[in-house]
Structure formats: C-alpha cells, structure tokens
Design an enzyme around this catalytic site. Sequence first.
Site, short mmCIF file in Angstrom:
data_model
loop_
_atom_site.label_atom_id
_atom_site.label_comp_id
_atom_site.label_asym_id
_atom_site.label_seq_id
_atom_site.Cartn_x
_atom_site.Cartn_y
_atom_site.Cartn_z
N GLU A 1 23.86 77.65 44.18
CA GLU A 1 25.61 77.65 44.33
C GLU A 1 25.91 78.25 43.17
O GLU A 1 25.68 78.34 41.87
CB GLU A 1 25.63 76.02 43.94
CG GLU A 1 27.19 75.58 44.01
CD GLU A 1 27.45 74.18 43.89
OE1 GLU A 1 26.81 73.43 44.52
OE2 GLU A 1 28.43 73.65 42.94
N THR B 1 31.69 76.95 45.50
CA THR B 1 32.21 75.96 45.29
C THR B 1 33.82 76.31 45.55
O THR B 1 33.99 77.38 45.40
CB THR B 1 32.07 75.38 43.97
OG1 THR B 1 32.60 76.52 42.87
CG2 THR B 1 30.78 74.95 43.59
N HIS C 1 32.30 75.71 50.25
CA HIS C 1 32.68 74.37 49.97
C HIS C 1 34.27 74.06 50.49
O HIS C 1 35.03 74.92 50.10
CB HIS C 1 32.53 74.02 48.61
CG HIS C 1 31.13 73.89 48.28
ND1 HIS C 1 30.83 72.91 47.06
CD2 HIS C 1 29.82 74.66 48.77
CE1 HIS C 1 29.21 73.35 46.90
NE2 HIS C 1 28.90 73.92 47.85
N ARG D 1 35.11 65.58 49.12
CA ARG D 1 36.54 65.13 48.82
C ARG D 1 37.34 65.95 47.62
O ARG D 1 38.46 66.21 48.01
CB ARG D 1 36.47 63.78 48.52
CG ARG D 1 37.83 63.00 48.51
CD ARG D 1 37.89 61.66 47.67
NE ARG D 1 37.45 61.60 46.41
CZ ARG D 1 37.59 60.95 45.58
NH1 ARG D 1 37.74 59.61 45.87
NH2 ARG D 1 37.42 61.11 44.26
N GLY D 2 36.51 66.37 46.78
CA GLY D 2 37.16 66.75 45.69
C GLY D 2 37.57 65.61 44.67
O GLY D 2 37.54 64.68 45.12
N ASP D 3 37.99 66.10 43.50
CA ASP D 3 38.43 65.22 42.48
C ASP D 3 40.00 65.08 42.42
O ASP D 3 40.40 65.91 42.87
CB ASP D 3 37.79 65.30 41.01
CG ASP D 3 36.44 64.98 40.90
OD1 ASP D 3 36.00 63.98 41.60
OD2 ASP D 3 35.50 65.83 40.46
N HIS E 1 28.45 57.53 42.71
CA HIS E 1 29.69 57.83 42.41
C HIS E 1 30.46 57.04 41.49
O HIS E 1 30.52 55.72 41.73
CB HIS E 1 30.37 58.21 43.70
CG HIS E 1 31.82 59.05 43.59
ND1 HIS E 1 32.81 58.54 43.32
CD2 HIS E 1 31.94 60.33 43.48
CE1 HIS E 1 33.86 59.36 43.34
NE2 HIS E 1 32.97 60.64 43.21
N GLN F 1 24.17 65.23 43.52
CA GLN F 1 24.70 65.56 42.27
C GLN F 1 23.58 65.80 41.30
O GLN F 1 22.16 65.38 41.76
CB GLN F 1 25.31 64.57 41.78
CG GLN F 1 26.18 64.55 40.44
CD GLN F 1 26.87 65.61 40.32
OE1 GLN F 1 26.49 66.85 40.30
NE2 GLN F 1 28.13 65.42 40.48
N GLN G 1 25.96 70.14 25.83
CA GLN G 1 25.86 69.45 27.46
C GLN G 1 25.53 68.08 27.52
O GLN G 1 25.93 67.63 28.47
CB GLN G 1 25.08 70.58 28.42
CG GLN G 1 25.97 71.82 28.58
CD GLN G 1 24.81 72.94 29.42
OE1 GLN G 1 23.72 72.87 29.22
NE2 GLN G 1 25.65 73.74 29.80
P1 FAD Z 1 33.45 60.80 49.13
O1 FAD Z 1 32.17 60.88 49.92
O2 FAD Z 1 34.78 60.84 50.02
O3 FAD Z 1 33.27 59.78 48.12
C1 FAD Z 1 34.46 59.57 47.18
C2 FAD Z 1 34.39 58.00 46.73
O4 FAD Z 1 34.76 57.02 47.85
C3 FAD Z 1 32.99 57.56 46.47
O5 FAD Z 1 33.09 56.27 45.56
C4 FAD Z 1 32.56 56.84 47.77
O6 FAD Z 1 31.60 55.74 47.83
C5 FAD Z 1 34.00 56.27 48.66
N1 FAD Z 1 33.94 56.25 49.85
C6 FAD Z 1 33.46 57.20 50.92
N2 FAD Z 1 33.79 57.32 51.96
C7 FAD Z 1 34.53 56.09 52.03
C8 FAD Z 1 35.02 55.28 53.06
N3 FAD Z 1 35.02 55.64 54.25
N4 FAD Z 1 35.51 53.96 52.74
C9 FAD Z 1 35.61 53.66 51.33
N5 FAD Z 1 35.23 54.22 50.35
C10 FAD Z 1 34.63 55.29 50.49
N6 FAD Z 1 34.18 69.12 43.86
C11 FAD Z 1 35.01 70.17 44.17
O7 FAD Z 1 36.05 70.09 43.75
N7 FAD Z 1 34.46 71.31 44.48
C12 FAD Z 1 33.34 71.74 44.93
O8 FAD Z 1 33.01 72.68 45.42
C13 FAD Z 1 32.38 70.63 44.74
N8 FAD Z 1 30.90 70.48 45.20
C14 FAD Z 1 30.38 69.58 45.07
C15 FAD Z 1 28.84 69.89 45.67
C16 FAD Z 1 27.90 68.79 45.39
C17 FAD Z 1 26.58 68.90 46.17
C18 FAD Z 1 28.47 67.51 45.02
C19 FAD Z 1 27.33 66.30 44.96
C20 FAD Z 1 29.76 67.48 44.46
C21 FAD Z 1 30.54 68.57 44.51
N9 FAD Z 1 31.98 68.43 44.25
C22 FAD Z 1 32.72 69.33 44.07
C23 FAD Z 1 32.46 67.00 43.38
C24 FAD Z 1 32.99 66.10 44.37
O9 FAD Z 1 34.30 66.58 45.08
C25 FAD Z 1 33.33 64.65 43.45
O10 FAD Z 1 32.28 64.20 43.31
C26 FAD Z 1 34.24 63.89 44.33
O11 FAD Z 1 34.89 62.81 43.39
C27 FAD Z 1 33.86 63.05 45.43
O12 FAD Z 1 33.52 63.86 46.55
P2 FAD Z 1 32.48 63.29 47.70
O13 FAD Z 1 32.50 64.49 48.75
O14 FAD Z 1 31.31 62.85 47.25
O15 FAD Z 1 33.68 61.89 48.13
#
Ligand code: FAD
Length: 306
Positions: free
Chosen positions: A18, A49, A94, A124-126, A171, A198, A234
């Site tokens: 990545e 990303t 991504h 989802r992103g942050d 998370h 992660q 780090q």
């Molecule tokens: P989700 O799966 O939507 O989860 C977010 C939170 O909501 C979690 O606490 C989960 O338990 C909860 N949740 C999920 N679904 C539901 C539901 N249906 N109902 C109620 N609660 C729910 N970030 C970037 O900005 N750009 C990137 O390119 C990027 N790449 C990444 C690559 C990897 C492999 C990983 C692990 C993370 C990456 N991230 C990236 C970070 C990620 O966007 C953040 O960790 C973000 O906060 C959560 O994304 P997610 O897709 O896991 O969200």
Amino acid sequence: MKISDILAEGGKPFPSLEIVPPLKGMTKEELMDSIRPLMEFSPKYINVTCHRDEYEYREKADGTFSRHLVRRRVSETAVCGAIMSEFGIETVPHIICGGANADEIESLLHDLRFMGISNVMALRGDSIIGEKRFTPVQGGYRYAGELVAAIRRFENGKIFSIGVGGYPEKHFEAPNMETDIANLKKKVDAGADYIITQMFFDNKVFYDFVERCRAAGITVPIIPGLKPLSTVTQINMLPESFSLDIPMELTKAMLDAGDDKEKAYRTGTEWCIMQCKDLLEHGVPAVHFYTMGKSRNIVEILRAAF
Ligand code: FAD
C-alpha cells in the site's frame, strides 16, 4: 485480475503493498522511483490510499479569514493510472465515504471501470480536522458497509472485487469488540470479498481476531496488515493515531535505541520480519504492508520473509 480470484486460487502467500499518494508538487518520476525497488518482488497489485480534502484558512486583505477546502495530495485515481502505465500492474484505489455523495462515488466507479481497474478498497474514512465525529455529506454514505452495497449494485456487482478494513484491536469508536465484529460482518454480508486489517505489532492479537471473526460467521479471507517501525517517535504517534498497542518488548527495544536512528530503524525492521515470518508459518494468504512511500525497509523485510 480480481483479488478475490487471486485469493480463491490459493497459491503461495504474496505481499500486498500500500502506498500513499504524494503531496502535490512531487513529479510522476519521483513517485515511480520510490516504488521501483518494490518491483523486485513482482507484486500482484498496489493499493493506493485516498485522502479527504482539508480546510485551509486564508487571510484576506481586510484581516479576516476565509475557509477553503483544499486537496493536499495527488488523487488516488491519477496515481493508479501512473502506476498501471509505468509498471503494468493492477492497482487498488481506496474509496472513502467522507466528502462525497452517492452520485460522485458512482461517477468515480465509472472512471475506475474505464481505466480497467477491477479492485477497490471500500472505507468510511475519518472525520475531517475540526469535526468531532464522522459526518457524511448530504446524500453520502455513513458506514463503509453502505459503500460496499453501492459498489455491489454498480453494474450488477460484476466489475469490482471489494476489500474492507478490519480492526484486530477494535475500531476506536466501537463500544466493544463484539459490536465491532458484528459491524464487520455487515460489511462482508453487503458484498466485501476480503478484509485487510489495521496494523498490529503482536501477532497473537491478529490470531485472536481471526478466531473471533470465524466464530461470528465471517468466512472471507483476512489479510494481516503490517507496518515496520522506523523511528522512536512512532511508539507514541502510532497508538495515538490508530488506537493500537505496541508491546512492551518492542517499546523498550525502540527506546533503547535512543538517538541512534539506524538502531531504531533496525529494531523496527527486525521485529516486522519476525512478525511476517510467523504469519506466513500460520498460513495467512497474504501480508499487507503499509509502506508509507518508503521502500528501503519493506524491501529488506520482503527479501527476508518471502
Ligand atoms: P466502518 O466499517 O464504517 O466502521 C466505522 C465505525 O462504525 C466502527 O466503529 C464500526 O464498528 C461502526 N459501524 C460500522 N458499520 C456500522 C453499522 N452498520 N451500524 C452501526 N455502526 C457501524 N482512511 C482513509 O481516509 N483513507 C484510506 O485510504 C484508508 N485506508 C485504510 C486501509 C485499511 C486496510 C484500514 C484498516 C483503514 C484505512 N483507513 C483509511 C482508515 C479508516 O477510514 C478509518 O479507520 C475509519 O475510521 C473507519 O473506516 P471503516 O471503513 O473501517 O469504517
């Protein structure tokens, strides 16, 4: 080739790499030169990303400030195109829910399809800096699972293999591990083909996570994510940014390096080699590396472990 097909073939475990798009101003040649050393390992694909726009405040002539949304990095689409034309390998852009509505994401999917891309990571992103909790734009997606479902609906779900993120140490927003894994299952049920985790620094955490996912009925492949430490700072920065734990033994070894940058770098690299070898012995299908655009340590790790 779709990653779901590569995983289904069940061949030798492979490195999954990545990179982060460069800040604006870096040339294509500079970026390609930073990736070129990784070609020694004939990677099957490179993940790229995606980053949200950020607010920038500009001072006006009258001394007040105006707020602008600016993109600091080259887009993942442009980087994917450059890698595909330079190295002829697959790329995995991504896609994040943040900052885009459903129509904009659909337009992006059309662009990716046009480019011949057949793999995406759905996230989802942050929240944007200054925002307490993640808030979707009007008409956008709240959870990665909704994005997965939308990508599956696109052209009857035939175009893209979809990866999603998983969190061996939970998370940070989830109230507990059970809930987080139940939410992960929702993403898989919506159509995700595999999970990339992660980063983690203790393999036991990963093995426990896989066991809990399997017990919860998640059957898709789970690819562990690794990042080698390279600097002493780090050990504080990564737990803060990613809500994870660094084992005491590794923390101590990094602190022992003190101002010796090369020693810190070696310690982090050796730890990652040890983790990677152990994961391969445990039969993982692939190991994902968060390269952060730095290939020296990744090259060393891949030479030692694969
Ligand atoms: P989700 O799966 O939507 O989860 C977010 C939170 O909501 C979690 O606490 C989960 O338990 C909860 N949740 C999920 N679904 C539901 C539901 N249906 N109902 C109620 N609660 C729910 N970030 C970037 O900005 N750009 C990137 O390119 C990027 N790449 C990444 C690559 C990897 C492999 C990983 C692990 C993370 C990456 N991230 C990236 C970070 C990620 O966007 C953040 O960790 C973000 O906060 C959560 O994304 P997610 O897709 O896991 O969200």
